[in-house]
Design a protein around this motif. Structure first.
Motif, PDB file in Angstrom:
ATOM      1  N   TYR A 252      -4.258   3.173   2.343  1.00 52.54           N
ATOM      2  CA  TYR A 252      -5.253   3.436   1.283  1.00 52.54           C
ATOM      3  C   TYR A 252      -4.932   2.722  -0.023  1.00 52.54           C
ATOM      4  O   TYR A 252      -5.754   2.680  -0.932  1.00 52.54           O
ATOM      5  CB  TYR A 252      -5.409   4.946   1.038  1.00 52.54           C
ATOM      6  N   GLU A 253      -3.724   2.180  -0.131  1.00 49.54           N
ATOM      7  CA  GLU A 253      -3.382   1.388  -1.321  1.00 49.54           C
ATOM      8  C   GLU A 253      -4.010   0.001  -1.256  1.00 49.54           C
ATOM      9  O   GLU A 253      -4.065  -0.715  -2.251  1.00 49.54           O
ATOM     10  CB  GLU A 253      -1.855   1.232  -1.450  1.00 49.54           C
ATOM     11  N   TYR A 254      -4.422  -0.420  -0.053  1.00 52.46           N
ATOM     12  CA  TYR A 254      -4.892  -1.799   0.128  1.00 52.46           C
ATOM     13  C   TYR A 254      -6.378  -1.875   0.471  1.00 52.46           C
ATOM     14  O   TYR A 254      -7.020  -2.878   0.202  1.00 52.46           O
ATOM     15  CB  TYR A 254      -4.083  -2.485   1.231  1.00 52.46           C
ATOM     16  N   MET A 255      -6.880  -0.834   1.133  1.00 56.36           N
ATOM     17  CA  MET A 255      -8.267  -0.866   1.584  1.00 56.36           C
ATOM     18  C   MET A 255      -9.149  -0.251   0.504  1.00 56.36           C
ATOM     19  O   MET A 255      -8.912   0.895   0.099  1.00 56.36           O
ATOM     20  CB  MET A 255      -8.405  -0.096   2.904  1.00 56.36           C
ATOM     21  N   ASP A 256     -10.152  -0.979   0.069  1.00 54.54           N
ATOM     22  CA  ASP A 256     -10.982  -0.509  -1.038  1.00 54.54           C
ATOM     23  C   ASP A 256     -12.154   0.324  -0.515  1.00 54.54           C
ATOM     24  O   ASP A 256     -13.326  -0.008  -0.720  1.00 54.54           O
ATOM     25  CB  ASP A 256     -11.485  -1.696  -1.864  1.00 54.54           C
ATOM     26  N   ILE A 257     -11.808   1.394   0.159  1.00 48.13           N
ATOM     27  CA  ILE A 257     -12.803   2.337   0.673  1.00 48.13           C
ATOM     28  C   ILE A 257     -12.243   3.750   0.466  1.00 48.13           C
ATOM     29  O   ILE A 257     -11.057   3.903   0.182  1.00 48.13           O
ATOM     30  CB  ILE A 257     -13.070   2.131   2.188  1.00 48.13           C
ATOM     31  N   ASP A 258     -13.085   4.770   0.605  1.00 48.43           N
ATOM     32  CA  ASP A 258     -12.589   6.148   0.535  1.00 48.43           C
ATOM     33  C   ASP A 258     -11.705   6.412   1.754  1.00 48.43           C
ATOM     34  O   ASP A 258     -12.083   6.076   2.884  1.00 48.43           O
ATOM     35  CB  ASP A 258     -13.760   7.137   0.520  1.00 48.43           C
ATOM     36  N   MET A 259     -10.545   7.034   1.499  1.00 49.80           N
ATOM     37  CA  MET A 259      -9.605   7.264   2.613  1.00 49.80           C
ATOM     38  C   MET A 259      -8.902   8.607   2.475  1.00 49.80           C
ATOM     39  O   MET A 259      -8.791   9.163   1.395  1.00 49.80           O
ATOM     40  CB  MET A 259      -8.563   6.138   2.678  1.00 49.80           C
ATOM     41  N   GLN A 260      -8.421   9.089   3.608  1.00 50.07           N
ATOM     42  CA  GLN A 260      -7.571  10.278   3.615  1.00 50.07           C
ATOM     43  C   GLN A 260      -6.272   9.929   4.338  1.00 50.07           C
ATOM     44  O   GLN A 260      -6.300   9.233   5.357  1.00 50.07           O
ATOM     45  CB  GLN A 260      -8.242  11.443   4.355  1.00 50.07           C
ATOM     46  N   GLU A 261      -5.180  10.424   3.802  1.00 50.30           N
ATOM     47  CA  GLU A 261      -3.869  10.210   4.429  1.00 50.30           C
ATOM     48  C   GLU A 261      -3.539  11.485   5.213  1.00 50.30           C
ATOM     49  O   GLU A 261      -3.392  12.547   4.630  1.00 50.30           O
ATOM     50  CB  GLU A 261      -2.831   9.911   3.343  1.00 50.30           C
ATOM     51  N   ALA A 262      -3.432  11.348   6.541  1.00 52.37           N
ATOM     52  CA  ALA A 262      -3.258  12.526   7.403  1.00 52.37           C
ATOM     53  C   ALA A 262      -1.783  12.849   7.624  1.00 52.37           C
ATOM     54  O   ALA A 262      -0.912  12.002   7.431  1.00 52.37           O
ATOM     55  CB  ALA A 262      -3.933  12.276   8.750  1.00 52.37           C
ATOM     56  N   ALA A 263      -1.516  14.068   8.064  1.00 50.95           N
ATOM     57  CA  ALA A 263      -0.158  14.436   8.483  1.00 50.95           C
ATOM     58  C   ALA A 263       0.190  13.652   9.751  1.00 50.95           C
ATOM     59  O   ALA A 263      -0.688  13.148  10.453  1.00 50.95           O
ATOM     60  CB  ALA A 263      -0.077  15.932   8.743  1.00 50.95           C
ATOM     61  N   HIS A 264       1.478  13.565  10.050  1.00 54.61           N
ATOM     62  CA  HIS A 264       1.965  12.729  11.155  1.00 54.61           C
ATOM     63  C   HIS A 264       1.298  13.108  12.477  1.00 54.61           C
ATOM     64  O   HIS A 264       1.473  14.235  12.959  1.00 54.61           O
ATOM     65  CB  HIS A 264       3.479  12.874  11.249  1.00 54.61           C
ATOM     66  N   GLY A 265       0.527  12.204  13.032  1.00 49.50           N
ATOM     67  CA  GLY A 265      -0.088  12.398  14.341  1.00 49.50           C
ATOM     68  C   GLY A 265      -1.465  13.040  14.313  1.00 49.50           C
ATOM     69  O   GLY A 265      -2.129  13.124  15.342  1.00 49.50           O
ATOM     70  N   ARG A 266      -1.920  13.513  13.150  1.00 45.98           N
ATOM     71  CA  ARG A 266      -3.124  14.352  13.120  1.00 45.98           C
ATOM     72  C   ARG A 266      -4.393  13.612  12.695  1.00 45.98           C
ATOM     73  O   ARG A 266      -5.408  14.246  12.412  1.00 45.98           O
ATOM     74  CB  ARG A 266      -2.918  15.567  12.207  1.00 45.98           C
ATOM     75  N   ALA A 267      -4.328  12.287  12.648  1.00 47.23           N
ATOM     76  CA  ALA A 267      -5.471  11.525  12.135  1.00 47.23           C
ATOM     77  C   ALA A 267      -6.752  11.817  12.924  1.00 47.23           C
ATOM     78  O   ALA A 267      -7.838  11.910  12.344  1.00 47.23           O
ATOM     79  CB  ALA A 267      -5.157  10.034  12.163  1.00 47.23           C
TER      80      ALA A 267
END
Lengths: 268, 347
Positions: free
Chosen positions: A76-91
């Protein structure tokens, strides 16, 4: 002309040098933040391909990405879109909720082999079995990159890692998990393919696969999974060129390239 | 209605957009009720493959700005702790429900209050707090859904309703006349980035220690601000010279014990914490100047006891009466204990 079809980021250098024009640049959907990836790593290339496709399709405003835990935790630091950072494995669980509540949006997860194939295999299988209408970009480099080179479920038999110092033993740890083959078997998948980015032709094919998968989301027919064989020069202790060659010549023997499922039908 | 059903109906009436859950006794009625009723309103209800998946679906939905809820019971709620920590870190509002049963481990399906520490001290990893509401009736099961969503969205923080197997399963009359949950704009939600704003992202990751500390300090400020939400009920405290402290189901039993004790001439009062975090520590400190001792009634081996002792800071003796394993004390047990304590103190 390339710049007619592709929205390009500011071409400061071209402006500064009159008479020159930019013929190769990053897409407007990719931020100029310097990436933290190791030199020669496939992640930065796949980021760019994915963001190019989103720019070309004109869906930046309608796309939500889910980042994993692993090397691409900072996607999400590089992609200029809305993003969520998920917990490990839970995307895939996170993406399920986002897509179900906003079915008109384009949703993708971007996950590595530890994240998707080890700790997150349950969430992945169940999301795919429900036929969730999102894209899974699965980066398979056969090791845990971020934690510095431990064995992954996709580590090749006999391959040395920091936690399989004598080489992966099938008797102790099983054989490399073939995610694309597994997911293709489930009725929920619409499109499953395995690609790599180890040479120019392969890069073009990978980009085409990503575009095909994102376009398929409009059909609401099921999950699309694009597995991409990637290198990890730092943890494989190879130069970037050697590592690309390893992907091409060795990894593909365990993980054959090509489409496994097209339009909901198994290939071959 | 059953407590669990009242809670589920309240979720629909409070505008819950999505519910994600996994069956576990004694709270499965919540998922069953919502699976039946919620689709009629065009809302999303999903039975996930595990509590781990439920809480991460909740994360995704809350991150996209939707009003969301999950519920479980003790072993299942333990499985959610990692995800709850992520939601607290990413400051995502949501309503969590734990219909507490007795443990540890698989324990039993009968009511317990052994999850008090987990609920009030964070529960998962890292330094965070949940706002915790403890209903003592079916009516409060419904009321606290409205209150819970309101507080969660006001503070951008997960709110937990800590109920128990008895409150969840018992049937009582319930009135739905609660004020609607205000709609607070969520400009931070990930709904797709329009050209006029910079991207939104939901994360609990701050890799630079300087930034992480700033984030921790900001959360701490929020938890301080939450202290004004403290809620409690007092029964017969005005002239009390001895105080019972009990919440939820034990609060009900203690209320009855106060009636019996008063009948026998004992000047006993009750403080029932409604919010377990924030804890009514100021009021307890005041009452410590009035009463000669306190007794906590809990369905555990003495957890809230520690918070009461911290609040009174050694001014009066604080004792504990508990039953374990799904067993309940009777009002007579409590009065008997009170008579013993007061006799000893007078001797």
């Amino acid at each position: 002309m390339l710049s007619d079809t592709l929205p390009l980021a500011a071409t400061a250098n071209a402006a500064a040098h009159e008479g020159y024009e930019a013929v190769y640049s990053r897409p407007a959907t990719l931020l100029s933040t310097p990436m933290h990836y190791c030199p020669g790593c496939s992640h930065s290339l796949v980021h760019k391909l994915l963001m190019e496709v989103i720019a070309e399709m004109g869906i930046q405003e309608h796309t939500i990405g889910i980042a994993p835990v692993g090397c691409s935790v900072f996607a999400y630091e590089y992609m200029d879109i809305d993003m969520q950072e998920a917990a490990h494995g839970r995307a895939c669980a996170v993406a399920t909720a986002v897509k179900r509540l906003m079915p008109d949006r384009y949703v993708f997860t971007y996950q590595g082999d530890g994240d998707l194939a080890a700790i997150g295999i349950a969430e992945t299988i169940h999301a795919v079995n429900r036929g969730e209408n999102f894209l899974i970009v699965f980066i398979n480099n056969a090791v845990y990159g971020m934690t510095s080179g431990q064995m992954a479920p996709t580590t090749l038999s006999g391959m040395k890692t920091t936690t399989s110092p004598c080489g992966r033993s099938e008797a102790l740890t099983g054989s490399p998990l073939k995610i694309a083959e597994m997911m293709a078997q489930l009725p929920g998948t619409w499109y499953v393919t395995r690609q790599m980015v180890a040479n120019a032709n392969a890069v073009r094919r990978t980009k085409k696969a990503l575009r095909h998968a994102l376009e398929a989301q409009q059909l609401q027919k099921g999950t699309c999974l694009v597995e991409i064989l990637a290198n990890c020069p730092s943890n494989w202790k190879m130069t970037p060129v050697e590592s690309m060659k390893f992907v091409e010549e060795t990894m593909t023997q365990t993980f054959p390239l090509g489409d496994l499922k097209l339009e909901g039908r198994l290939c071959k | 209605m059953k407590g669990n059903e009242a809670l589920a109906e309240a979720a629909i009436r409070a505008g819950c957009d999505a519910y994600f859950g996994y069956p576990i006794t004694p709270q499965s009625e919540v998922l069953e009720y919502l699976a039946r009723e919620m689709p009629r309103y065009g809302r999303l209800v999903m039975q996930a493959e595990s509590e781990v998946a439920s809480i991460n679906m909740l994360y995704g939905a809350a991150g996209a700005g939707f009003r969301v809820m999950t519920s479980s019971s003790s072993p299942g709620f333990s499985l959610m702790q990692e995800g709850i920590s992520y939601m607290a870190g990413a400051e995502l509002p949501c309503l969590l429900v734990n219909v507490n049963r007795a443990g540890p481990g698989l324990g039993t399906i009968q009511p317990g209050q052994g999850d008090y520490f987990q609920a009030t001290k964070g529960g998962g990893h890292g330094d965070y707090r949940l706002l915790v509401l403890a209903p003592a009736s079916v009516q409060e099961m419904a009321d606290f859904v409205f209150l819970g969503f309101t507080l969660a969205e006001k503070y951008r923080n997960p709110v937990l309703i800590l109920s128990d197997g008895a409150i969840g399963q018992m049937m009582e009359k319930v009135v739905f006349d609660q004020a609607p949950v205000p709609d607070i704009p969520k400009p931070w939600a990930t709904v797709g980035k329009p050209a006029h704003r910079s991207r939104n992202y939901i994360t609990s990751l701050h890799i630079q220690p300087e930034q992480m500390e700033q984030h921790n300090l900001r959360l701490l400020e929020k938890y301080k601000a939450m202290q004004e939400e403290v809620r409690f009920e007092e029964i017969a405290t005005a002239d009390a010279d001895y105080l019972l402290v009990a919440y939820g189901l034990s609060g009900r039993i203690a209320h009855k014990a106060v009636d019996v004790a008063r009948h026998r001439g004992l000047r006993v009062g009750l403080l029932r914490p409604i919010t377990l975090y924030p804890f009514p520590e100021r009021r307890l400190a005041q009452l410590a100047r009035q009463v000669q001792g306190m007794l906590t009634i809990e369905l555990n081996s003495g957890q809230m006891l520690e918070d009461v002792r911290l609040a009174v800071n050694g001014r009066v003796p604080v004792r504990h009466l508990g039953r374990l394993g799904g067993m309940l004390p009777t009002p007579d047990d409590i009065v008997h204990e009170l008579e013993n304590i007061l006799e000893v103190q007078h001797a």
